[in-house]
Design an enzyme around this catalytic site. Sequence first.
Site, PDB file in Angstrom:
ATOM      1  N   HIS A   1       0.700  -4.868  -5.704  1.00  0.00           N
ATOM      2  CA  HIS A   1      -0.697  -4.466  -5.904  1.00  0.00           C
ATOM      3  C   HIS A   1      -0.680  -3.246  -6.841  1.00  0.00           C
ATOM      4  CE1 HIS A   1      -4.579  -2.633  -4.714  1.00  0.00           C
ATOM      5  NE2 HIS A   1      -4.915  -3.808  -4.186  1.00  0.00           N
TER       6      HIS A   1
ATOM      7  N   ASP B   1       4.964  -1.325   1.252  1.00  0.00           N
ATOM      8  CA  ASP B   1       3.503  -1.388   1.239  1.00  0.00           C
ATOM      9  C   ASP B   1       3.112  -2.412   2.297  1.00  0.00           C
ATOM     10  OD1 ASP B   1       0.894  -2.085   0.866  1.00  0.00           O
ATOM     11  OD2 ASP B   1       0.994  -2.247  -1.313  1.00  0.00           O
TER      12      ASP B   1
ATOM     13  N   GLN C   1      -0.793  -5.596   3.751  1.00  0.00           N
ATOM     14  CA  GLN C   1      -0.991  -6.976   4.200  1.00  0.00           C
ATOM     15  C   GLN C   1       0.033  -7.366   5.269  1.00  0.00           C
ATOM     16  OE1 GLN C   1      -3.562  -8.699   3.190  1.00  0.00           O
ATOM     17  NE2 GLN C   1      -4.199  -7.485   1.436  1.00  0.00           N
TER      18      GLN C   1
ATOM     19  N   LYS D   1      -8.088  -3.113   6.940  1.00  0.00           N
ATOM     20  CA  LYS D   1      -7.586  -4.491   6.857  1.00  0.00           C
ATOM     21  C   LYS D   1      -7.095  -4.973   8.220  1.00  0.00           C
ATOM     22  CE  LYS D   1      -5.974  -3.985   2.083  1.00  0.00           C
ATOM     23  NZ  LYS D   1      -6.929  -4.746   1.289  1.00  0.00           N
TER      24      LYS D   1
ATOM     25  N   CYS E   1      -6.167  -7.083  -8.126  1.00  0.00           N
ATOM     26  CA  CYS E   1      -5.388  -5.846  -8.365  1.00  0.00           C
ATOM     27  C   CYS E   1      -3.905  -6.148  -8.490  1.00  0.00           C
ATOM     28  CB  CYS E   1      -5.617  -4.810  -7.258  1.00  0.00           C
ATOM     29  SG  CYS E   1      -7.302  -4.259  -7.166  1.00  0.00           S
TER      30      CYS E   1
HETATM   31  N1  PLP Z   1      -1.443  -2.956  -1.244  1.00  0.00           N
HETATM   32  C1  PLP Z   1      -1.796  -4.214  -0.980  1.00  0.00           C
HETATM   33  C2  PLP Z   1      -0.733  -5.265  -0.850  1.00  0.00           C
HETATM   34  C3  PLP Z   1      -3.131  -4.541  -0.813  1.00  0.00           C
HETATM   35  O1  PLP Z   1      -3.487  -5.799  -0.549  1.00  0.00           O
HETATM   36  C4  PLP Z   1      -4.102  -3.519  -0.923  1.00  0.00           C
HETATM   37  C5  PLP Z   1      -5.551  -3.840  -0.809  1.00  0.00           C
HETATM   38  O2  PLP Z   1      -5.979  -4.914  -1.086  1.00  0.00           O
HETATM   39  C6  PLP Z   1      -3.684  -2.224  -1.194  1.00  0.00           C
HETATM   40  C7  PLP Z   1      -2.346  -1.970  -1.360  1.00  0.00           C
HETATM   41  C8  PLP Z   1      -4.660  -1.089  -1.322  1.00  0.00           C
HETATM   42  O3  PLP Z   1      -5.217  -0.817  -0.082  1.00  0.00           O
HETATM   43  P1  PLP Z   1      -6.403   0.251   0.050  1.00  0.00           P
HETATM   44  O4  PLP Z   1      -7.442  -0.164  -0.971  1.00  0.00           O
HETATM   45  O5  PLP Z   1      -6.861   0.106   1.449  1.00  0.00           O
HETATM   46  O6  PLP Z   1      -5.833   1.583  -0.251  1.00  0.00           O
END
Ligand code: PLP
Length: 410
Positions: free
Chosen positions: A126, A203, A206, A229, A368
């Site tokens: 992401h 990270d 998910q 999430k 993203c």
């Molecule tokens: N990393 C992953 C794999 C994600 O799916 C997301 C959000 O969709 C993020 C990071 C960013 O999360 P946040 O917008 O809650 O900071």
Amino acid sequence: MNIPQDTILRIREKFPILDREVYGRRLVYLDNAATSQTPRQVVETVDNMYYHTKANVHRGVHTLSQEATDMQEHTRRRVKEYINARSIEEIVFTRGTTEAINLVASSYGQAFLHDGDEIILTVMEHHADIVPWQLLQNRVKIKINVVPITPDGQLDLDVYRSLFNNRTRLVAFTHVSNVLGTVNPAKEIIAIAHDHGAHALVDGAQGVPHLKVDVQDLDADFYVFSSHKMYGPTGVGVLYGRRELLEKMPPYQGGGEMISHVSFEGTTFAELPFKFEAGTPDFVDIAAFNSAIDFIEETGMDIIAGQEHILLDHTTRRLVDEIPGIRIFGTAPDKSAVISFLLENAHHYDTGMLLDKLGIAVRTGHHCAQPLMTALGIEGTVRASFAVYNTIEEADAFVDALKRVNQILS
Ligand code: PLP
């Protein structure tokens, strides 16, 4: 796994938003990878806090402040237990996954990375796990190496192993891909990093909503995730960091809450985890995050993951059997309940817009993850993602609606 329909219907009742209508039809919410919906018990904690207990934390001797502080710190203990961290000092509250990774890139980057050092990311990251490292490159001349994927959407671990050299300091990778659904073998990836003397950041945005995560078992150095999430409120995230590393890292932001003593001659900083929590935290939502963990534990991760997999298998089978020419991106054997796809002759945006008119909420675009889109040779996909409250009827409504959309657009 067989999950009685009644179990899911009882879970659904906790989510009033699922009863709303869109364009005169019952909402079918399949955008859970972007944000999941919130059960009543979480909303009630927010309400109760605003009605009865709102006072700034850590600064007051008065009753409300102490109660608010207790609620916030109770959540910290709960998160520590939930992911099996060694101590509460290892749990830092942030605004979300993005802020947690920015914190590590900035602070770990300053303490541990030097010109000429290298880090490893993956092509399925992401943007939240790409851009902070690129911003760091303005301060420290690090090289970023990228692990590619195999045709079914798994990380190519042979290439991964080949990327290490004596300047590799850190590997940062997603536990579960938000586009492909691939569940990466986190423990193995971390072990390989450690064998080469590198640290590992996971990270978990998910990961935590769908898997039981044990940071000690994974042996992660950093593990980051977002409450919104995982059925929790917005505005709250967690940075788990190994204590020895956090202790060596400088503060990310300065301000109230994170100091021990301030004078114009110099400032000393608070102990962990407060050193990394400058300013008033989102204590209301942090308190409510505890109720989201209650919801997950009451429901049971076996039920959550079980229902999501039933929906994933059922929907994937129907899409492949009934929609000629559909392309599904991400077919790894270990996959979470995310289906990214393109219809043969339709733009992802048009598909998503027409599905919305039929009451089906899916996400369209690059999610993203533009480098991944480039690697796949596409601009974007339509993404349906499931949560425990989704039903087989909803999955069927989605497939039936998509068949109609396919007819209209082809
Ligand atoms: N990393 C992953 C794999 C994600 O799916 C997301 C959000 O969709 C993020 C990071 C960013 O999360 P946040 O917008 O809650 O900071």
